[in-house]
Scaffold this motif. Structure first.
Motif, PDB file in Angstrom:
ATOM      1  N   GLY A   1       0.734  -1.239  -0.080  1.00 57.30           N
ATOM      2  CA  GLY A   1      -0.003   0.009   0.017  1.00 57.30           C
ATOM      3  C   GLY A   1       0.660   1.253  -0.066  1.00 57.30           C
ATOM      4  N   LEU A   2       2.019   1.314   0.604  1.00 52.78           N
ATOM      5  CA  LEU A   2       2.693   2.595   0.740  1.00 52.78           C
ATOM      6  C   LEU A   2       3.999   2.492  -0.245  1.00 52.78           C
TER       7      LEU A   2
ATOM      8  N   GLY B   1       6.841   5.073   1.086  1.00 51.13           N
ATOM      9  CA  GLY B   1       6.068   5.029   2.279  1.00 51.13           C
ATOM     10  C   GLY B   1       6.787   4.116   3.559  1.00 51.13           C
TER      11      GLY B   1
ATOM     12  N   ASP C   1       6.427  13.752   4.496  1.00 56.12           N
ATOM     13  CA  ASP C   1       5.645  12.549   4.943  1.00 56.12           C
ATOM     14  C   ASP C   1       5.973  12.107   6.280  1.00 56.12           C
TER      15      ASP C   1
ATOM     16  N   SER D   1      -7.342   2.792   6.030  1.00 52.69           N
ATOM     17  CA  SER D   1      -6.466   4.103   5.488  1.00 52.69           C
ATOM     18  C   SER D   1      -5.448   4.137   4.344  1.00 52.69           C
ATOM     19  N   THR D   2      -4.948   2.908   4.242  1.00 56.11           N
ATOM     20  CA  THR D   2      -3.869   2.642   3.341  1.00 56.11           C
ATOM     21  C   THR D   2      -4.651   2.403   1.815  1.00 56.11           C
ATOM     22  N   PHE D   3      -5.436   1.382   1.816  1.00 56.12           N
ATOM     23  CA  PHE D   3      -6.069   1.311   0.415  1.00 56.12           C
ATOM     24  C   PHE D   3      -7.439   2.238  -0.098  1.00 56.12           C
ATOM     25  N   ILE D   4      -8.028   2.671   1.215  1.00 52.77           N
ATOM     26  CA  ILE D   4      -9.423   3.231   0.571  1.00 52.77           C
ATOM     27  C   ILE D   4      -9.485   4.633   1.023  1.00 52.77           C
ATOM     28  N   PHE D   5      -9.030   5.225   2.123  1.00 46.11           N
ATOM     29  CA  PHE D   5      -8.874   6.606   2.365  1.00 46.11           C
ATOM     30  C   PHE D   5      -7.649   7.143   1.803  1.00 46.11           C
ATOM     31  N   LYS D   6      -6.624   6.396   1.596  1.00 45.22           N
ATOM     32  CA  LYS D   6      -5.371   6.936   0.824  1.00 45.22           C
ATOM     33  C   LYS D   6      -4.549   7.814   1.869  1.00 45.22           C
ATOM     34  N   LEU D   7      -4.387   7.617   3.220  1.00 39.88           N
ATOM     35  CA  LEU D   7      -3.962   8.470   4.083  1.00 39.88           C
ATOM     36  C   LEU D   7      -2.597   8.406   4.135  1.00 39.88           C
ATOM     37  N   GLY D   8      -2.076   7.480   3.603  1.00 40.64           N
ATOM     38  CA  GLY D   8      -0.468   7.221   3.503  1.00 40.64           C
ATOM     39  C   GLY D   8       0.122   7.088   5.044  1.00 40.64           C
TER      40      GLY D   8
END
Length: 459
Positions: free
Chosen positions: A51-52, A56, A139, A191-198
């Motif tokens: 995801g990151l 990331g 980041d 948060s990683t795959f849906i909200f893309k908050l990194g």
């Protein structure tokens, strides 16, 4: 009465059953308990890696330094407070135990809030100190600052759950830990795959995974759920109690702080020596240290924790021959098992690293290459953990602390600076192998010396 029978049965087992079978059994049982944590780490690594990506993961490696610092303070208060509370409860002083816990709660809260404010205000220089390179700084700052908001809950949570064990609320504590793990990993995926908050999502994840434990504090507020109570009056701290907490907890703080120092030094050197590829090497280290070696370490912990009750009981019983045999068996079995694990990881380095590193081909190649070097001597390096637990069990605190610091600080840090400056990034990886080998040799030497001492006692 039933509890006494169970205790007596365990005593007979620890006193009479053959040591080799006892070590194997306790190690396997410990491993079953570790399985959920291993699965948690695997899922975390899978989400983080895929995801990151490399950028990331490099940020996460820096955030992990903040996490290790959190664990160090959690160890300080999570050892000091329950030790004092347990001693007072054992002496029948319930009122004193309750006051000590209440004082410990407020002391933990105050220290962790101060730490959180410092981390939130001075995030950028702190991240630079942790080893963040310019390309990942923004980041990383976001992730560390987010984590710092939840930091007081994570430190308090570690202390509260430790006291719950002393207060015989083990099941509630276990439930809290299980629920927090589930919530945290679900949040990380969302948060990683849906909200893309990194990295912000990662910072919240590290906070939730332990911070939820702080809910246990409500168990000690009002009512009759516990004989230990948190009282507002104890916000006025008793320096004698606070001094005791720091005195008891400091050695354990020091041990956990070793991983913080190790992680920070490695990130800093990799970022500096790696040049333009610094963040790539930091990302590779995040995969190796945060997931691959972490899982190997948990396998090693099975032997450490399996040895602990056997060694403690037989030391107390002055069964020197059985004590000697337990140390020997644990070391022998651990070397064999970790050697097999190391060979498997060495042979399957590329697919294993690809599992945790995601689809970045360059990151997978760098990580796999480094893994094949670093994994060579871990079967020796993690012996220090088992030998440390043994010395702790026989109440040799100085030797126990020395062994705990041996791999991460005493050997690794100087060697990383020395070989890193001589050979660049490759020198960092080689330094870890040399550190593991030296750590293993010293650990075996200490174990052999201990066996000589036991031989004299056996006569």
């Amino acid at each position: 009465m039933a509890e006494e029978l169970i205790a007596n049965e365990e005593d007979r087992e620890l006193a009479s059953k053959p040591i080799p079978s006892l070590v194997r059994r306790y190690t396997i049982v410990t491993g079953q308990g570790m399985l959920a944590q291993i699965i948690m780490v695997i899922l975390e690594g899978l989400v983080m890696g895929w995801g990151l990506g490399a950028h990331g993961l490099a940020c996460v490696s820096i955030i992990m330094s903040a996490e290790f610092l959190n664990l160090a303070f959690g160890n300080l208060f999570g050892t000091g407070v329950p030790a004092i509370v347990g001693n007072l409860l054992g002496a029948g002083d319930v009122r004193g135990a309750s006051k000590a816990f209440s004082q410990g709660f407020w002391l933990t809260s105050i220290v962790s809030i101060i730490l959180a404010v410092i981390m939130a205000v001075f995030t950028e220089p702190i991240c630079a100190f942790f080893g963040a390179t310019p390309d990942i700084m923004a980041d990383t700052v976001l992730g560390v600052r987010t984590f710092s908001i939840l930091l007081p809950l994570t430190v308090v949570g570690q202390m509260v759950t430790a006291v719950m064990r002393v207060d015989e609320k083990v099941q509630i504590q276990a439930n809290l830990m299980t629920v927090s793990a589930i919530i945290a990993i679900v949040w990380l995926a969302l948060s990683t795959f849906i909200f893309k908050l990194g990295t912000m999502g990662a910072g919240i994840y590290y906070g939730l995974s332990i911070g939820i434990w702080a809910i246990g504090a409500f168990w000690f507020i009002g009512g009759k759920k516990s004989q230990l109570q948190i009282k507002l009056a104890d916000l006025k701290l008793d320096m004698a109690i606070c001094g005791q907490i720091f005195k008891i907890g400091f050695p354990f703080f020091l041990v956990q702080a070793a991983t913080f120092i190790f992680n920070t030094v490695a990130n800093t050197l990799l970022g500096t020596l790696g040049g333009e590829l610094g963040s790539l090497y930091i990302a590779a280290f995040a995969v190796i240290n945060g997931y691959i070696l972490y899982i190997v370490m948990m396998v090693a912990q099975c032997f450490s924790y399996g040895l602990q009750p056997i060694a403690a009981f037989n030391a107390g019983a002055k069964a020197w021959d059985r004590l000697k045999q337990s140390l020997s068996c644990a070391i022998k079995y651990q070397i064999i098992v970790l050697l097999i694990v190391s060979i498997v990881i060495w042979l399957a380095a590329t697919p294993v690293c690809a599992f945790f590193a995601g689809s970045d081909a360059e990151l997978v190649e760098v990580t796999a290459s480094a893994t094949r070097i670093i994994i060579i001597a871990v079967c020796l390096g993690y012996l220090a953990m088992t030998v440390s637990i043994y010395f702790q069990s026989v109440e040799k605190v100085v030797l126990s602390t020395f062994c705990s610091l041996l791999r991460y600080v005493i050997c690794s840090v100087p060697l990383m600076y020395l070989l890193g400056n001589m050979m660049g990034v490759q020198g960092i990886w080689i330094a870890l192998v040399v550190a593991d080998a030296i750590t293993g040799i010293i650990s075996i030497g200490l174990a052999l010396n201990e066996q000589k001492r036991l031989n004299k006692l056996i006569g």
